[in-house]
Write an enzyme that holds these catalytic residues in place. Sequence first.
Site, short mmCIF file in Angstrom:
data_model
loop_
_atom_site.label_atom_id
_atom_site.label_comp_id
_atom_site.label_asym_id
_atom_site.label_seq_id
_atom_site.Cartn_x
_atom_site.Cartn_y
_atom_site.Cartn_z
N ASP A 158 0.82 -1.21 0.00
CA ASP A 158 0.00 0.00 0.00
C ASP A 158 0.86 1.27 0.00
O ASP A 158 0.38 2.34 -0.35
CB ASP A 158 -0.93 0.00 1.23
CG ASP A 158 -1.98 1.10 1.14
OD1 ASP A 158 -2.71 1.13 0.15
OD2 ASP A 158 -2.03 1.94 2.06
N ARG A 159 2.14 1.15 0.41
CA ARG A 159 3.02 2.31 0.45
C ARG A 159 3.52 2.71 -0.93
O ARG A 159 4.03 3.81 -1.12
CB ARG A 159 4.24 2.03 1.35
CG ARG A 159 3.89 1.93 2.81
CD ARG A 159 3.46 3.26 3.37
NE ARG A 159 2.90 3.12 4.71
CZ ARG A 159 2.28 4.09 5.35
NH1 ARG A 159 2.11 5.25 4.77
NH2 ARG A 159 1.80 3.88 6.56
N LEU B 244 -7.80 6.80 1.62
CA LEU B 244 -7.87 7.84 0.59
C LEU B 244 -6.58 7.93 -0.23
O LEU B 244 -6.45 8.82 -1.07
CB LEU B 244 -8.16 9.20 1.23
CG LEU B 244 -9.54 9.34 1.88
CD1 LEU B 244 -9.63 10.65 2.63
CD2 LEU B 244 -10.64 9.26 0.83
N ARG B 245 -5.65 7.02 0.04
CA ARG B 245 -4.38 7.09 -0.67
C ARG B 245 -4.58 6.90 -2.18
O ARG B 245 -3.90 7.52 -2.99
CB ARG B 245 -3.42 6.05 -0.10
CG ARG B 245 -1.96 6.34 -0.41
CD ARG B 245 -1.03 5.45 0.39
NE ARG B 245 -0.81 5.99 1.71
CZ ARG B 245 -0.80 5.27 2.82
NH1 ARG B 245 -1.05 3.98 2.78
NH2 ARG B 245 -0.57 5.85 3.99
N GLY B 246 -5.52 6.06 -2.56
CA GLY B 246 -5.79 5.84 -3.98
C GLY B 246 -6.28 7.10 -4.68
O GLY B 246 -5.87 7.41 -5.81
#
Length: 428
Positions: free
Chosen positions: A285-286, A366-368
């Site tokens: 995910d990073r 919300l990273r996407g």
Amino acid sequence: MASVLGTCSTSAARTATFASTPFSSRSSSSAVFSFFPSSGQSQGRKFYGQIRLPVKKGRSQFHVAISNVATEMSPAQEQAQKLAEDSQRPVYPFPAIVGQDEMKLCLLLNVIDPKIGGVMIMGDRGTGKSTTVRSLVDLLPEIQVISGDPFNSDPDDQEVMSAEVRDKLRKGEQLPVSFTKINMVDLPLGATEDRVCGTIDIEKALTEGVKAFEPGLLAKANRGILYVDEVNLLDDHLVDVLLDSAASGWNTVEREGISISHPARFILIGSGNPEEGELRPQLLDRFGMHAQVGTVRDAELRVKIVEERARFDRNPKEFRESYKAEQEKLQNQISSARSGLSSVTIDHDLRVKISKVCAELNVDGLRGDIVTNRAARALAALKGRDKVTAEDIGTVIPNCLRHRLRKDPLESIDSGLLVVEKFYEVFS
């Protein structure tokens, strides 16, 4: 007690210190680095490598330039550096790589906007993953750094400034600024935690009252690129270190009651073969983007790749010269895109649609959303435009969301195709 830096006990192998205050100050937070002495001595001066340090009785005030950033050099030193560069292993030119457009685009977008957060490249063995990443070195632009600072501190941004540089600026000191190329640092699978994070010299701390710190790979990678080949085989304790630094942008070394922190903001690039094991979801995910690389099936393309590689192996220098014009053109395109990135805009309506795609795909967090917006702006800047279009978003959104979807063992369709289908459903 043995010194972590491995300095000798004889007077001929003293340690040079990069310090903002003299040794006599007990509250100094100086970084300590070792240099090996040459045999030449003259009139009370000792020569340590190429740095001449005055030896005086009483208080010492050593100020040295660290070698991993750009400083002014004499013609002889420039010639020596050129010879060293010529003797290095030649790198395969980026424009010469045939196919793999998805991987190349993801790498270029991260160079234009490092805040995208890096690339995870997964694919079959022998598909040019490592070759493509390492060929990126020639395209990396120059950045402004504080001369003599081992952390490549940005003179205009306190978020990526070391504590020593901030203290000097607070005191009103004028610090010399120079330009250096963005670093690409390789993280070997067998690296120790001390080599990655840096080490504290406890003996120096106890005997001289200074925080003696030898920077590691994370310090060198600050404002640069950290590349991990076969990242899915990386030891868990190093994965934890990367997660911590990637989350906070700072690396903290804690030992024996002594704490030292320095900025560690880098573009994380990893490559691996999915057959050799999956990556931990926390680390996956990073990565801002995910590129899927497959084996080229077209016979003509395969022949071209083999022929180009054979030409490079026969005469690397001549092969690189043949791509020099394309290389320079791409370098100028990247520099122009970096300069114009701040003026690129994206309509509110498009932002809403991006978030709707993320929500309907059940993307966690919300990273996407953030990465898709950044990548679309970087692509528009690369194409020389100041406004993002739906086409830009459609190009980058599979790479930004593919690795963020929840795994369904019963699902046979590729996650990238799911993203594309949802994109067309929302944007139509």
